[in-house]
Each structure stands twice: as structure tokens, then as C-alpha cells.
Design an enzyme around this catalytic site. Sequence first.
Site, PDB file in Angstrom:
ATOM      1  CG  ASP A 402      -5.719  -0.486   3.175  1.00 54.13           C
ATOM      2  OD1 ASP A 402      -5.796  -0.345   1.948  1.00 54.13           O
ATOM      3  OD2 ASP A 402      -6.520  -1.174   3.772  1.00 54.13           O
ATOM      4  CG  ASP A 445      -9.778  -0.122   1.324  1.00 54.55           C
ATOM      5  OD1 ASP A 445      -9.017  -0.021   0.621  1.00 54.55           O
ATOM      6  OD2 ASP A 445      -9.997  -0.964   2.306  1.00 54.55           O
TER       7      ASP A 445
END
Length: 523
Positions: A402, A445
Site C-alpha cells: 500500500d 493505491d
Amino acid sequence: MPALGPRAVPAMSRSIHRWVALLFAVGFVFACTLALLALAQYQQFRSDMQWTDHTYEVLARLDNVRVGLLGAESSQRNYLLTGNRDYTAPYQAGIAQSLHAIDDVARLTADNPQQQASIPELRTRVADKIAQMNRLVRVYDSEGPQAAQALVREGVGKRLMDDIQVTAEVMQQRERELLRERVQRREAASQKTGSLIASGLLAYLLLLLAAFILIRRTLAERRAAQEAAFRARELAEVTLHCIGDGVLITDAAGVVTDINAAAEVITGSTRAALRGMPVDQALRLVNRHTRATVPNPAHAALQTQQTVELEPDAVLIRQDGTEVGIEDSAAPIRNPQGEVMGAVLVFRDVTERRSLADKIANLALYDGLTGLANRSQLENRLQLAIAQAIRQDDKVGLVFMDLDDFKQVNDTQGHAAGDALLKEVAARLAGCLRAGDTACRVGGDEFIALLTGLPGREAAERVVEKFHAAAEPPARIEGHDVPIRFSAGIALYPDDADSDTELMRKADARMYEAKVRRRAGRR
């Protein structure tokens, strides 16, 4: 043969005129019947095309149900991690998208009892998932992050999402079956129309030929026979060039004798250039996937004396080297004595249709922004990787990553810069993996690397270190250096989990642990 008397000639002439009139009347009726049949086939083709588009729309709306929930879940996760209430707007938008998509599916499948029976179940499961996400937000707001994380670890949200995935997949499978049936029906209608036109043209030419032979044999006038043949050739030429599909005619040896204007466009060559050329050279066919040579159906039609279809996924290599996707069928041409005198090939350009089908299939398996595998593709490959690991007694690694501070890039430089950063991260991640590994973007993301054939945890850790090194140079985005920082969690099968879902959950949890440590100043 006895000589004909002077009175016999006018009588025979009148008889010939009657036969000719009868033959042309039959031909006219036959042509009208053929036109009506072709019109009916075309209308059926249009109807099947509309139903095919309808099915694609249902599939897209079912994808929106999941995409909306995944977007809401991603925004919720970011809110739980940061406490920033800016994430509540995309969270609500994702929920609204999912609910609207369900309403659209219900409306679009109103004529499908099976799908209608599944709508209540899908609504209930989506409502349960939304309620669970809302509860998690309320717990975070009222009791704090620790209580919210405890609820996340219970895995209720993952199970609810899996239930939604199962229900949506069942409904999508039904739609894919309908799509397959409708595409087959549409293609059958298209092929039937082409075969009908080709067969009608052949029958009509034979009918005209019989009339011309009758005139020539009765009157023994070569000039009249030549004029009749000339008219026949002119009619055949006009008919041939009015057909929208490409038509190529060969002799009994497989040598091209004629093509129409549509065939000139598709092959990228002229009528004069292809005449006298072997059909294999005029139509160079290969399989678009394997690049293996595809047998030309004209040879099979000449040998078997039957209509032969071109094998699927064939492409035509034009004279200039460019390629065109085609569908083709070949039928033998017979003379009045039933002898095969050549073959007629009817083919059409299907490049755009194939491209559209490929794009739709690609959207179902790959992320539209980065080109990496999406969550659906990841789940398929993870199941295969675990099955292979069981057979080969090795390990499967899952690295959940992440990006840190990604929201700051979007806020300060705009979403275009954020998209550019995601593409750069995807390229660097893919460059760190082996040929058998898979890089995925699973939302926002978040990225996942699927590692196969691992001897142990150290191998997975080396991949993470490799990506850390690849991410060290900042990304150059719109004239600015943007640092790439991320948190990663590693989970191995069978060391950490005994199923694919548990493996993803473990990797996700460890990524969050790494993110918490990173925020606390430890890596």
C-alpha cells in the site's frame, strides 16, 4: 435429324420465347424470395446484436456492483487509517454506485426469471455489507481505531464481500451463457445469410445458363449464344460486385479466376493482381494466436465437394503485410452435369468485432489504468498457484503493498499526477518480478505481488527488498520529484494460511501492521 420446315421455325421460336419467359419469371420469383429471406436473416441478425449489447450491459452493471463496494471499502479503509473525513464522500459514492447498479441489473433482467430470483439475494448481501461497513465507521468514531481494527480482524466484511462476489459471479455466468448463445445465434444468422446469397447466386447463374443453352442448342446460332453468355457474365459481374462481403472464385485447380470489389478492399490487392494466383497466395491465412498457417477452406470444398467453414481466430495477411481478422466459408461450384468446376469463397472483415470482444475480455481481467492484473485475475491465478504448490511441494508468496502518502500527491498535484504515479509504481513492481509471478492492482493505491515456486520466506523478503531498491529513486511526475514509499506485508502458503482467502487476509493484515510501524518511525 430431319430438317425443319419453314413453319416449324416460327413455332419453335415462340416455344423458345415461352421457355425463356418462364425461366426468367421463375428466376425473378426466386430472386425476390431470396431477397425476402436475406432481409429476414438480417433482421434476425440485428435483433441478436441488440440482445448481445444488452447482455454486455448487464455484465457491466454486475461489475459495477462489485466495483462500487470495493471503492467504498477502499475509502473506508483509508478513513480508518487516517481519520480524514474527506474519504467519506467517495465512500458514500461507492455505496450509491453499487445500489444504482443493482437497480439497473433488476431493470435489465426483468425478462429473465432466473436472474430476477437472484436479485433479492444480491440486494440482501449488499445491504449486509453496507451495514457492516457503516457499523465499522461508527465503532471507529465512537470507540476508536483499536476497536475498529478488532472488528476488521473478525473477517466479517471479507466474508460478506466473498458472498457478494459469489452471487454476482453466478449471475454473470448466466449472462455469459446467454451471451455465448446469442453470439452463436448471431454468427449463425450471418453465416446463413452469406451462404443463402452465395447459394442463390449459384442457383440463379445455373438457371440462366440453362436458358442460354436451350437457345443455343435449338437455334444453333453462335452469335445469339455469345450474346446470351455476355449478358450472363454482365449480370453475374454486377451481382458479384453488389455483395457487401468479399467473394473470391477459383477454378477446379484452386486458381483465382475472379473477385469482387469488397474482396479487393479486404485483401488490399486488385482484381488484376489476384487473377491467376493460387488461392493460398491470394489469401494467406494464419491463426492470430499461434501464428500457424490455417488451411484455406477452398481446397477442402473442392476435395469434399461440400461447404467448408474457416477455422476460428484466423487472420488474413494482406499483400502489404498488414493483417485483417476474417470469417470465411467456401462452397464448390458445379456445372450442369454436377461436376465440380471451382469454388466460391465468401468472407468478411471481423477485425473491429474481434477487437471489441478482446477489449471486453481484457477489462474483466486487467486494471484499466496500469495494465496489471485485477483482483479477479489475481484470485484465479492464486488458486492455480496453490494447486501447483501442492503438487510440487513448494510455497506460494503473497506480498500486499500500500503506497504511503498517496493522498497527498492527489491533493497537491492533482489526480492526473496520482494516476501517473500509480503507473510508474506498477511498471517498477512488474520489473522486479520473475516471468512466472504476477503483479496486481487490487484497488486505489494497493498492489499485490503473487510469487510462485518459493523455497521459503527469505525469497519473498528478497523480492520486497528488490522493490524497495527499485522504489528508491523518486518518480518524475509533471516536473516534480515524487518519492515512492510503501508498506508491505508478506504471507506464505502453507506456512501462514491453508487457503487463498486466508492467505490474502494474512498478507493484508501484515501490511497494516507494517504501515502502523512505519508511522511510528520503525520499518
